[in-house]
Design a protein around this motif. Sequence first.
Motif, PDB file in Angstrom:
ATOM      1  N   SER A  78     -21.770  17.626  47.404  1.00 37.52           N
ATOM      2  CA  SER A  78     -20.548  18.354  47.052  1.00 37.52           C
ATOM      3  C   SER A  78     -19.366  17.801  47.841  1.00 37.52           C
ATOM      4  O   SER A  78     -18.295  17.557  47.280  1.00 37.52           O
ATOM      5  CB  SER A  78     -20.710  19.850  47.345  1.00 37.52           C
ATOM      6  OG  SER A  78     -21.812  20.378  46.667  1.00 37.52           O
ATOM      7  N   GLU A  79     -19.564  17.596  49.128  1.00 40.80           N
ATOM      8  CA  GLU A  79     -18.493  17.049  49.968  1.00 40.80           C
ATOM      9  C   GLU A  79     -18.167  15.620  49.549  1.00 40.80           C
ATOM     10  O   GLU A  79     -16.996  15.246  49.443  1.00 40.80           O
ATOM     11  CB  GLU A  79     -18.917  17.084  51.439  1.00 40.80           C
ATOM     12  CG  GLU A  79     -17.842  16.568  52.388  1.00 40.80           C
ATOM     13  CD  GLU A  79     -18.285  16.643  53.825  1.00 40.80           C
ATOM     14  OE1 GLU A  79     -17.618  17.352  54.601  1.00 40.80           O
ATOM     15  OE2 GLU A  79     -19.291  15.980  54.175  1.00 40.80           O
ATOM     16  N   ALA A  80     -19.193  14.818  49.292  1.00 35.31           N
ATOM     17  CA  ALA A  80     -18.977  13.425  48.905  1.00 35.31           C
ATOM     18  C   ALA A  80     -18.268  13.309  47.558  1.00 35.31           C
ATOM     19  O   ALA A  80     -17.642  12.293  47.268  1.00 35.31           O
ATOM     20  CB  ALA A  80     -20.307  12.681  48.876  1.00 35.31           C
ATOM     21  N   ALA A  81     -18.347  14.355  46.744  1.00 35.75           N
ATOM     22  CA  ALA A  81     -17.666  14.370  45.451  1.00 35.75           C
ATOM     23  C   ALA A  81     -16.259  14.960  45.548  1.00 35.75           C
ATOM     24  O   ALA A  81     -15.532  14.963  44.563  1.00 35.75           O
ATOM     25  CB  ALA A  81     -18.483  15.154  44.437  1.00 35.75           C
ATOM     26  N   GLY A  82     -15.881  15.469  46.731  1.00 35.07           N
ATOM     27  CA  GLY A  82     -14.515  15.938  46.923  1.00 35.07           C
ATOM     28  C   GLY A  82     -14.328  17.417  47.183  1.00 35.07           C
ATOM     29  O   GLY A  82     -13.195  17.872  47.367  1.00 35.07           O
ATOM     30  N   CYS A  83     -15.385  18.211  47.209  1.00 37.95           N
ATOM     31  CA  CYS A  83     -15.245  19.638  47.512  1.00 37.95           C
ATOM     32  C   CYS A  83     -14.861  19.824  48.976  1.00 37.95           C
ATOM     33  O   CYS A  83     -15.230  19.016  49.841  1.00 37.95           O
ATOM     34  CB  CYS A  83     -16.560  20.374  47.251  1.00 37.95           C
ATOM     35  SG  CYS A  83     -17.028  20.479  45.515  1.00 37.95           S
ATOM     36  N   LYS A  84     -14.151  20.894  49.260  1.00 39.23           N
ATOM     37  CA  LYS A  84     -13.844  21.245  50.652  1.00 39.23           C
ATOM     38  C   LYS A  84     -15.029  22.017  51.215  1.00 39.23           C
ATOM     39  O   LYS A  84     -15.517  22.952  50.585  1.00 39.23           O
ATOM     40  CB  LYS A  84     -12.581  22.091  50.749  1.00 39.23           C
ATOM     41  CG  LYS A  84     -12.249  22.463  52.189  1.00 39.23           C
ATOM     42  CD  LYS A  84     -10.870  23.030  52.338  1.00 39.23           C
ATOM     43  CE  LYS A  84     -10.504  23.472  53.724  1.00 39.23           C
ATOM     44  NZ  LYS A  84     -11.263  23.074  54.844  1.00 39.23           N
TER      45      LYS A  84
END
Length: 180
Positions: A78-84
Amino acid sequence: MMKETMNSLQRCRAVIDGRIPDRVPVCLLNFQNAAHLSGYTVGECILDSQKAAQSQIAYWEEFHHDMIEIENGICVLSEAAGCKIEYAEDAAPWVSRPVLSSLDEIDKLRDVDLEHSPCAKTLIATIKIVTDQLGESVCIRGDSDIAPFSLAAELIGMENFFLALMDPEQKEKLHRLLRY
């Protein structure tokens, strides 16, 4: 009691290869417990590969399970895809802001960037440290703990995702999100 004739790595490889091991292999899903056993908070091990590796190695030395499952929560992709992502002192991280606010923004999705994701970088480095130290003795499994359906929900937010599931007009965009 049956005499063990395999080490942990051999035992796990036997199962993976479809052979019968000398006993059933054991995997402990334990990154939070491992942190505590080593005197660290979960938060310390989420973003510090040295502490995470030390805690996993100490846990294995204590319990001698057959597979070390290395993770640092379910937010790696999720983080690597851009989520905070929000990080806490003594809990696994969580998504605090999806990368998309609606399926209409699906074209904004970027490639997953493991090199610039703090969670991913820590996970990969932890796996390397543990593998370098124990890789000949025990099966090591790196785990980001999320599948396409769950990741899709994280990327757009749970409420938006479940509402879109009920809307036939969103089918094509949902399929694009799931393919991502």
